[in-house]
Design a protein around this motif. Structure first.
Motif, PDB file in Angstrom:
ATOM      1  N   VAL A 140     -55.754  54.745  19.840  1.00 22.24           N
ATOM      2  CA  VAL A 140     -55.303  53.870  18.756  1.00 22.24           C
ATOM      3  C   VAL A 140     -53.915  53.328  19.085  1.00 22.24           C
ATOM      4  CG1 VAL A 140     -54.572  53.781  16.329  1.00 22.24           C
ATOM      5  CG2 VAL A 140     -56.715  54.932  16.951  1.00 22.24           C
ATOM      6  N   LEU A 141     -53.020  54.203  19.516  1.00 24.72           N
ATOM      7  CA  LEU A 141     -51.659  53.768  19.861  1.00 24.72           C
ATOM      8  C   LEU A 141     -51.663  52.782  21.027  1.00 24.72           C
ATOM      9  CD1 LEU A 141     -49.790  57.173  19.529  1.00 24.72           C
ATOM     10  CD2 LEU A 141     -49.766  55.262  17.900  1.00 24.72           C
ATOM     11  N   ASP A 142     -52.639  52.925  21.924  1.00 19.07           N
ATOM     12  CA  ASP A 142     -52.757  52.016  23.065  1.00 19.07           C
ATOM     13  C   ASP A 142     -53.513  50.737  22.722  1.00 19.07           C
ATOM     14  OD1 ASP A 142     -51.382  53.870  24.603  1.00 19.07           O
ATOM     15  OD2 ASP A 142     -53.217  54.738  25.463  1.00 19.07           O
ATOM     16  N   GLY A 143     -54.034  50.640  21.491  1.00 21.67           N
ATOM     17  CA  GLY A 143     -54.729  49.438  21.040  1.00 21.67           C
ATOM     18  C   GLY A 143     -56.186  49.351  21.449  1.00 21.67           C
ATOM     19  N   THR A 144     -56.783  50.473  21.882  1.00 22.68           N
ATOM     20  CA  THR A 144     -58.177  50.419  22.331  1.00 22.68           C
ATOM     21  C   THR A 144     -59.144  51.136  21.390  1.00 22.68           C
ATOM     22  OG1 THR A 144     -57.881  52.373  23.735  1.00 22.68           O
ATOM     23  CG2 THR A 144     -57.486  50.210  24.752  1.00 22.68           C
ATOM     24  N   ALA A 145     -58.664  51.702  20.304  1.00 25.34           N
ATOM     25  CA  ALA A 145     -59.505  52.356  19.302  1.00 25.34           C
ATOM     26  C   ALA A 145     -58.967  51.986  17.922  1.00 25.34           C
ATOM     27  CB  ALA A 145     -59.505  53.877  19.499  1.00 25.34           C
ATOM     28  N   ARG A 146     -59.764  52.289  16.909  1.00 17.93           N
ATOM     29  CA  ARG A 146     -59.397  51.943  15.537  1.00 17.93           C
ATOM     30  C   ARG A 146     -59.612  53.131  14.609  1.00 17.93           C
ATOM     31  NH1 ARG A 146     -62.994  48.263  13.205  1.00 17.93           N
ATOM     32  NH2 ARG A 146     -64.611  49.232  14.415  1.00 17.93           N
ATOM     33  N   VAL A 147     -59.045  53.028  13.415  1.00 13.61           N
ATOM     34  CA  VAL A 147     -59.329  53.972  12.339  1.00 13.61           C
ATOM     35  C   VAL A 147     -60.042  53.168  11.263  1.00 13.61           C
ATOM     36  CG1 VAL A 147     -58.409  55.689  10.749  1.00 13.61           C
ATOM     37  CG2 VAL A 147     -57.164  55.170  12.861  1.00 13.61           C
ATOM     38  N   VAL A 148     -61.234  53.634  10.881  1.00  7.09           N
ATOM     39  CA  VAL A 148     -62.014  52.909   9.876  1.00  7.09           C
ATOM     40  C   VAL A 148     -62.473  53.866   8.780  1.00  7.09           C
ATOM     41  CG1 VAL A 148     -62.810  51.134  11.476  1.00  7.09           C
ATOM     42  CG2 VAL A 148     -64.187  53.172  11.112  1.00  7.09           C
ATOM     43  N   GLU A 149     -62.593  53.312   7.577  1.00 10.27           N
ATOM     44  CA  GLU A 149     -63.139  54.069   6.458  1.00 10.27           C
ATOM     45  C   GLU A 149     -64.657  54.082   6.560  1.00 10.27           C
ATOM     46  OE1 GLU A 149     -61.545  51.957   3.090  1.00 10.27           O
ATOM     47  OE2 GLU A 149     -59.735  53.207   3.066  1.00 10.27           O
ATOM     48  N   ASP A 150     -65.288  54.933   5.773  1.00 14.43           N
ATOM     49  CA  ASP A 150     -66.748  55.017   5.790  1.00 14.43           C
ATOM     50  C   ASP A 150     -67.415  53.737   5.296  1.00 14.43           C
ATOM     51  OD1 ASP A 150     -66.084  55.351   3.100  1.00 14.43           O
ATOM     52  OD2 ASP A 150     -67.366  57.109   2.820  1.00 14.43           O
ATOM     53  N   THR A 151     -66.636  52.840   4.706  1.00 13.96           N
ATOM     54  CA  THR A 151     -67.149  51.534   4.275  1.00 13.96           C
ATOM     55  C   THR A 151     -67.047  50.494   5.382  1.00 13.96           C
ATOM     56  OG1 THR A 151     -64.974  50.850   3.489  1.00 13.96           O
ATOM     57  CG2 THR A 151     -66.426  51.956   1.890  1.00 13.96           C
ATOM     58  N   GLY A 152     -66.364  50.839   6.478  1.00 13.27           N
ATOM     59  CA  GLY A 152     -66.140  49.896   7.567  1.00 13.27           C
ATOM     60  C   GLY A 152     -64.774  49.226   7.516  1.00 13.27           C
ATOM     61  N   ARG A 153     -64.032  49.435   6.454  1.00 15.12           N
ATOM     62  CA  ARG A 153     -62.689  48.828   6.335  1.00 15.12           C
ATOM     63  C   ARG A 153     -61.752  49.416   7.381  1.00 15.12           C
ATOM     64  NH1 ARG A 153     -58.409  50.670   2.293  1.00 15.12           N
ATOM     65  NH2 ARG A 153     -56.699  49.248   2.704  1.00 15.12           N
ATOM     66  N   ASP A 154     -61.073  48.559   8.107  1.00 16.97           N
ATOM     67  CA  ASP A 154     -60.138  48.973   9.153  1.00 16.97           C
ATOM     68  C   ASP A 154     -58.799  49.349   8.519  1.00 16.97           C
ATOM     69  OD1 ASP A 154     -58.120  48.884  11.255  1.00 16.97           O
ATOM     70  OD2 ASP A 154     -59.616  47.870  12.479  1.00 16.97           O
ATOM     71  N   VAL A 155     -58.369  50.589   8.754  1.00 16.05           N
ATOM     72  CA  VAL A 155     -57.095  51.071   8.216  1.00 16.05           C
ATOM     73  C   VAL A 155     -56.161  51.510   9.356  1.00 16.05           C
ATOM     74  CG1 VAL A 155     -57.895  51.662   5.893  1.00 16.05           C
ATOM     75  CG2 VAL A 155     -58.169  53.324   7.749  1.00 16.05           C
ATOM     76  N   THR A 156     -56.383  50.952  10.518  1.00 17.34           N
ATOM     77  CA  THR A 156     -55.578  51.302  11.686  1.00 17.34           C
ATOM     78  C   THR A 156     -54.096  51.072  11.434  1.00 17.34           C
ATOM     79  OG1 THR A 156     -57.435  50.746  13.129  1.00 17.34           O
ATOM     80  CG2 THR A 156     -55.245  50.879  14.153  1.00 17.34           C
ATOM     81  N   ALA A 157     -53.749  49.912  10.878  1.00 20.17           N
ATOM     82  CA  ALA A 157     -52.335  49.587  10.661  1.00 20.17           C
ATOM     83  C   ALA A 157     -51.656  50.622   9.772  1.00 20.17           C
ATOM     84  CB  ALA A 157     -52.194  48.189  10.058  1.00 20.17           C
TER      85      ALA A 157
END
Length: 149
Positions: A64-81
């Motif tokens: 995630v810190l390197d920009g190659t993965a994400r954090v997503v909720e079970d709804t698909g919403r991206d919460v990486t930021a």
């Protein structure tokens, strides 16, 4: 007195995604005699309590810190930021208090150390670290998972 950063949920703050905490006498024994800096990177990053479950997708916190993965909720919403911002704020808090060690919540997409959920929301674990764990480690703060949680 030596300072240690500790996941706020481990100190009895009801800040987990489900609105609960994970305090235990074992945690209190582990941090006894130290200055404790309680911190929840997810709420510090702007997420509400309670909130939707989130998992790492495409890698772990380092990715995630390197920009190659994400954090997503079970709804698909991206919460990486929000997770990255919370990690940055945790690092600032740790540095400000002179912490050289962190005791964090196991398996969490923020705080997990050594194993995190695999992104399928099925309870499967994979080797890896959460976003906050990864950032703290990269900055010389030793991270370990809380025992017995």
């Amino acid at each position: 007195m030596e300072a240690i950063l500790v996941s706020a949920c481990l100190r009895g703050v009801p800040c987990r995604f489900d609105g609960r905490h994970k305090a235990s006498p074992e945690i209190e024994q582990t941090v006894a005699g130290r200055e404790v800096v309680s911190f929840c990177p997810e709420t510090a990053g702007g997420l509400a309590t309670p909130r939707r479950p989130a998992e790492l997708v495409g890698g772990d916190g380092h990715d995630v810190l390197d920009g190659t993965a994400r954090v997503v909720e079970d709804t698909g919403r991206d919460v990486t930021a929000e997770f990255v911002e919370g990690a940055r704020r945790a690092l600032t808090a740790a540095r400000g208090a002179g912490c050289t060690e962190a005791l964090l919540m196991p398996r969490s997409p923020s705080c997990g150390r050594g194993a995190v959920y695999d992104g399928s929301f099925t309870g499967e674990l994979v080797p890896g670290d959460g976003v906050t764990s990864a950032l703290l480690e990269r900055n010389g703060i030793a991270v370990r998972s809380a025992p017995g949680v």
